[in-house]
Design a protein around this motif. Structure first.
Motif, mmCIF file in Angstrom:
data_model
loop_
_atom_site.group_PDB
_atom_site.id
_atom_site.type_symbol
_atom_site.label_atom_id
_atom_site.label_comp_id
_atom_site.label_asym_id
_atom_site.label_seq_id
_atom_site.Cartn_x
_atom_site.Cartn_y
_atom_site.Cartn_z
ATOM 1 N N GLY A 64 57.569 -1.988 -8.146
ATOM 2 C CA GLY A 64 57.766 -1.607 -6.749
ATOM 3 C C GLY A 64 57.019 -2.453 -5.742
ATOM 4 O O GLY A 64 56.981 -2.117 -4.554
ATOM 5 N N ILE A 65 56.436 -3.551 -6.200
ATOM 6 C CA ILE A 65 55.607 -4.391 -5.335
ATOM 7 C C ILE A 65 56.457 -5.496 -4.693
ATOM 8 O O ILE A 65 57.353 -6.068 -5.313
ATOM 9 N N ASP A 66 56.168 -5.793 -3.431
ATOM 10 C CA ASP A 66 56.857 -6.868 -2.710
ATOM 11 C C ASP A 66 56.148 -8.211 -2.842
ATOM 12 O O ASP A 66 56.795 -9.258 -2.868
ATOM 13 N N ALA A 67 54.815 -8.192 -2.883
ATOM 14 C CA ALA A 67 54.043 -9.436 -2.955
ATOM 15 C C ALA A 67 52.725 -9.158 -3.644
ATOM 16 O O ALA A 67 52.208 -8.039 -3.622
ATOM 17 N N VAL A 68 52.180 -10.214 -4.263
ATOM 18 C CA VAL A 68 50.881 -10.128 -4.941
ATOM 19 C C VAL A 68 49.926 -11.115 -4.290
ATOM 20 O O VAL A 68 50.286 -12.278 -4.054
ATOM 21 N N VAL A 69 48.713 -10.659 -3.995
ATOM 22 C CA VAL A 69 47.615 -11.538 -3.609
ATOM 23 C C VAL A 69 46.690 -11.606 -4.810
ATOM 24 O O VAL A 69 46.007 -10.630 -5.145
ATOM 25 N N HIS A 70 46.688 -12.761 -5.477
ATOM 26 C CA HIS A 70 45.978 -12.884 -6.753
ATOM 27 C C HIS A 70 44.614 -13.533 -6.543
ATOM 28 O O HIS A 70 44.495 -14.735 -6.353
ATOM 29 N N LEU A 71 43.582 -12.682 -6.589
ATOM 30 C CA LEU A 71 42.196 -13.117 -6.400
ATOM 31 C C LEU A 71 41.369 -13.015 -7.670
ATOM 32 O O LEU A 71 40.280 -13.600 -7.734
ATOM 33 N N ALA A 72 41.848 -12.285 -8.662
ATOM 34 C CA ALA A 72 41.030 -11.960 -9.831
ATOM 35 C C ALA A 72 40.769 -13.187 -10.694
ATOM 36 O O ALA A 72 41.558 -14.130 -10.730
ATOM 37 N N GLY A 73 39.659 -13.136 -11.417
ATOM 38 C CA GLY A 73 39.307 -14.199 -12.345
ATOM 39 C C GLY A 73 37.812 -14.444 -12.335
ATOM 40 O O GLY A 73 37.058 -13.819 -11.584
ATOM 41 N N ARG A 74 37.387 -15.357 -13.176
ATOM 42 C CA ARG A 74 35.979 -15.755 -13.227
ATOM 43 C C ARG A 74 35.697 -16.696 -12.077
ATOM 44 O O ARG A 74 36.340 -17.728 -11.932
ATOM 45 N N SER A 75 34.738 -16.344 -11.244
ATOM 46 C CA SER A 75 34.366 -17.175 -10.102
ATOM 47 C C SER A 75 33.205 -18.076 -10.499
ATOM 48 O O SER A 75 32.156 -17.601 -10.932
ATOM 49 N N GLY A 76 33.390 -19.388 -10.368
ATOM 50 C CA GLY A 76 32.352 -20.322 -10.752
ATOM 51 C C GLY A 76 32.486 -20.744 -12.205
ATOM 52 O O GLY A 76 33.352 -20.277 -12.947
ATOM 53 N N GLU A 77 31.616 -21.640 -12.623
ATOM 54 C CA GLU A 77 31.731 -22.234 -13.950
ATOM 55 C C GLU A 77 31.305 -21.270 -15.048
ATOM 56 O O GLU A 77 30.434 -20.410 -14.857
ATOM 57 N N SER A 78 31.937 -21.416 -16.212
ATOM 58 C CA SER A 78 31.605 -20.605 -17.380
ATOM 59 C C SER A 78 32.089 -21.346 -18.619
ATOM 60 O O SER A 78 32.449 -22.520 -18.558
ATOM 61 N N THR A 79 32.113 -20.658 -19.744
ATOM 62 C CA THR A 79 32.611 -21.260 -20.981
ATOM 63 C C THR A 79 34.111 -21.481 -20.878
ATOM 64 O O THR A 79 34.817 -20.779 -20.139
ATOM 65 N N TRP A 80 34.595 -22.418 -21.686
ATOM 66 C CA TRP A 80 36.037 -22.658 -21.702
ATOM 67 C C TRP A 80 36.787 -21.403 -22.144
ATOM 68 O O TRP A 80 37.844 -21.066 -21.587
ATOM 69 N N ASP A 81 36.254 -20.671 -23.121
ATOM 70 C CA ASP A 81 36.938 -19.476 -23.612
ATOM 71 C C ASP A 81 37.111 -18.448 -22.494
ATOM 72 O O ASP A 81 38.184 -17.849 -22.343
ATOM 73 N N GLU A 82 36.046 -18.230 -21.714
ATOM 74 C CA GLU A 82 36.130 -17.240 -20.644
ATOM 75 C C GLU A 82 37.043 -17.723 -19.532
ATOM 76 O O GLU A 82 37.882 -16.970 -19.019
ATOM 77 N N ILE A 83 36.895 -18.991 -19.134
ATOM 78 C CA ILE A 83 37.722 -19.535 -18.056
ATOM 79 C C ILE A 83 39.193 -19.512 -18.438
ATOM 80 O O ILE A 83 40.057 -19.111 -17.642
ATOM 81 N N SER A 84 39.502 -19.943 -19.659
ATOM 82 C CA SER A 84 40.909 -19.996 -20.056
ATOM 83 C C SER A 84 41.505 -18.595 -20.188
ATOM 84 O O SER A 84 42.655 -18.361 -19.798
ATOM 85 N N ALA A 85 40.728 -17.650 -20.711
ATOM 86 C CA ALA A 85 41.243 -16.293 -20.888
ATOM 87 C C ALA A 85 41.494 -15.601 -19.552
ATOM 88 O O ALA A 85 42.553 -14.981 -19.344
ATOM 89 N N LEU A 86 40.538 -15.692 -18.644
ATOM 90 C CA LEU A 86 40.651 -14.974 -17.374
ATOM 91 C C LEU A 86 41.467 -15.752 -16.340
ATOM 92 O O LEU A 86 42.375 -15.200 -15.710
ATOM 93 N N ASN A 87 41.136 -17.010 -16.155
ATOM 94 C CA ASN A 87 41.700 -17.740 -15.023
ATOM 95 C C ASN A 87 43.042 -18.396 -15.320
ATOM 96 O O ASN A 87 43.876 -18.500 -14.422
ATOM 97 N N ILE A 88 43.229 -18.858 -16.549
ATOM 98 C CA ILE A 88 44.506 -19.508 -16.871
ATOM 99 C C ILE A 88 45.485 -18.485 -17.444
ATOM 100 O O ILE A 88 46.556 -18.245 -16.872
#
Length: 278
Positions: A64-88
């Motif tokens: 039922g959503i018209d648009a998404v504002v996507h802000l979620a994820g790991r902010s700043g540097e971290s491990t590749w595992d965390e960055i890839s899982a959350l941000n990618i």
């Protein structure tokens, strides 16, 4: 008048908290998604506790959503595992859930760090700079932009990628005299991205109208963005505290600023965090 429904991922985060009251308006319901519980403020807000790593939960949240504002994820540097899982993978999940539910538009919080190693060459940094990420975090933002392009060209989803710079209540160092994005201007930019007619796929800088700025605003203004704030209002205070900016330093010489230095090497960031949490 039909009610517009906007899903905001990462709504409990720093930028989400800034945008939440500023995106509220008559005829719009904000569906606020975060792993942290949020209390809806009234009948025009809905709260969803979910992770962007959970495609099924996101698909349900996009109903039922018209648009998404996507802000979620790991902010700043971290491990590749965390960055890839959350941000990618997380950004893939948002786009895929939106596609499955027929959402028309996604506004993606990208970052200057997707192009952080581009040098300051005396000219205005143009829109659509080719990726030159300065960190794993920057890689994830470049990947998010690429995914957005795929979902636009293959599936017709409107995707607006905002390369956000220093979004804060006020600039706190000399670099921010050029890179500041005020909370009010952040909301104006997101609002323009939500309401621009048929934007297609766009990449625009997220920055206020700073006197010392060196980032193009052409694409953002083409969306309808009209910034109101200028970091120069804080210049006298900041230069008295820090002195005039030294443009030879990485802080000012690269789009990514200090993220281009060894301080932001992933291993060092992880080690520093472990020490601080010990």
């Amino acid at each position: 008048m039909a009610t517009e429904r906007v899903l905001v991922t990462g709504a409990a985060g720093r930028i989400g908290t800034m945008l939440r009251p500023r995106l509220a308006k008559p005829g719009r319901v904000l569906r606020l998604l975060d792993v942290a519980p949020l209390e809806p403020a009234g009948q025009d807000e809905e709260a969803v506790v979910a992770s962007i790593t959970d495609l099924s939960a996101l698909e349900e949240a996009c109903a039922g959503i018209d648009a998404v504002v996507h802000l979620a994820g790991r902010s700043g540097e971290s491990t590749w595992d965390e960055i890839s899982a959350l941000n990618i993978n997380g950004t893939y999940n948002v786009l895929e859930a939106a596609r499955r539910q027929g959402v028309r538009r996604v506004v993606f919080a990208s970052s200057n760090h997707a192009v952080g190693f581009h040098p300051r060459d005396g000219d205005e940094a143009p829109d659509y700079l080719f990726p030159a990420p300065d960190t794993y975090y920057g890689v994830s933002k470049a990947a998010g932009e690429a995914l957005g392009a795929l979902y636009h060209h293959r599936y017709g989803l409107d995707v607006v990628c905002l390369r956000i710079l220093t979004c804060a209540e006020r600039p706190t160092d000399p670099r921010a005299l050029a890179t500041w994005l005020s909370p009010g201007d952040a909301a104006r930019l997101v609002e323009a991205s939500l309401t621009a007619p048929s934007p297609g796929f766009r990449v625009a800088w997220g920055v206020s109208d700073n006197t010392r700025g060196w980032f193009s605003q052409r694409e953002a203004r083409a969306l309808g963005y009209e910034p109101s704030d200028d970091a120069e209002a804080y210049a006298a205070e900041l230069t008295a505290q820090f002195g005039e900016p030294d443009l030879a330093l990485a802080d000012h010489a690269f789009v990514g600023g200090p993220f281009t230095t060894s301080v932001y090497d992933a291993d060092r960031q992880i080690a520093d965090r472990q020490i601080s949490e010990a």
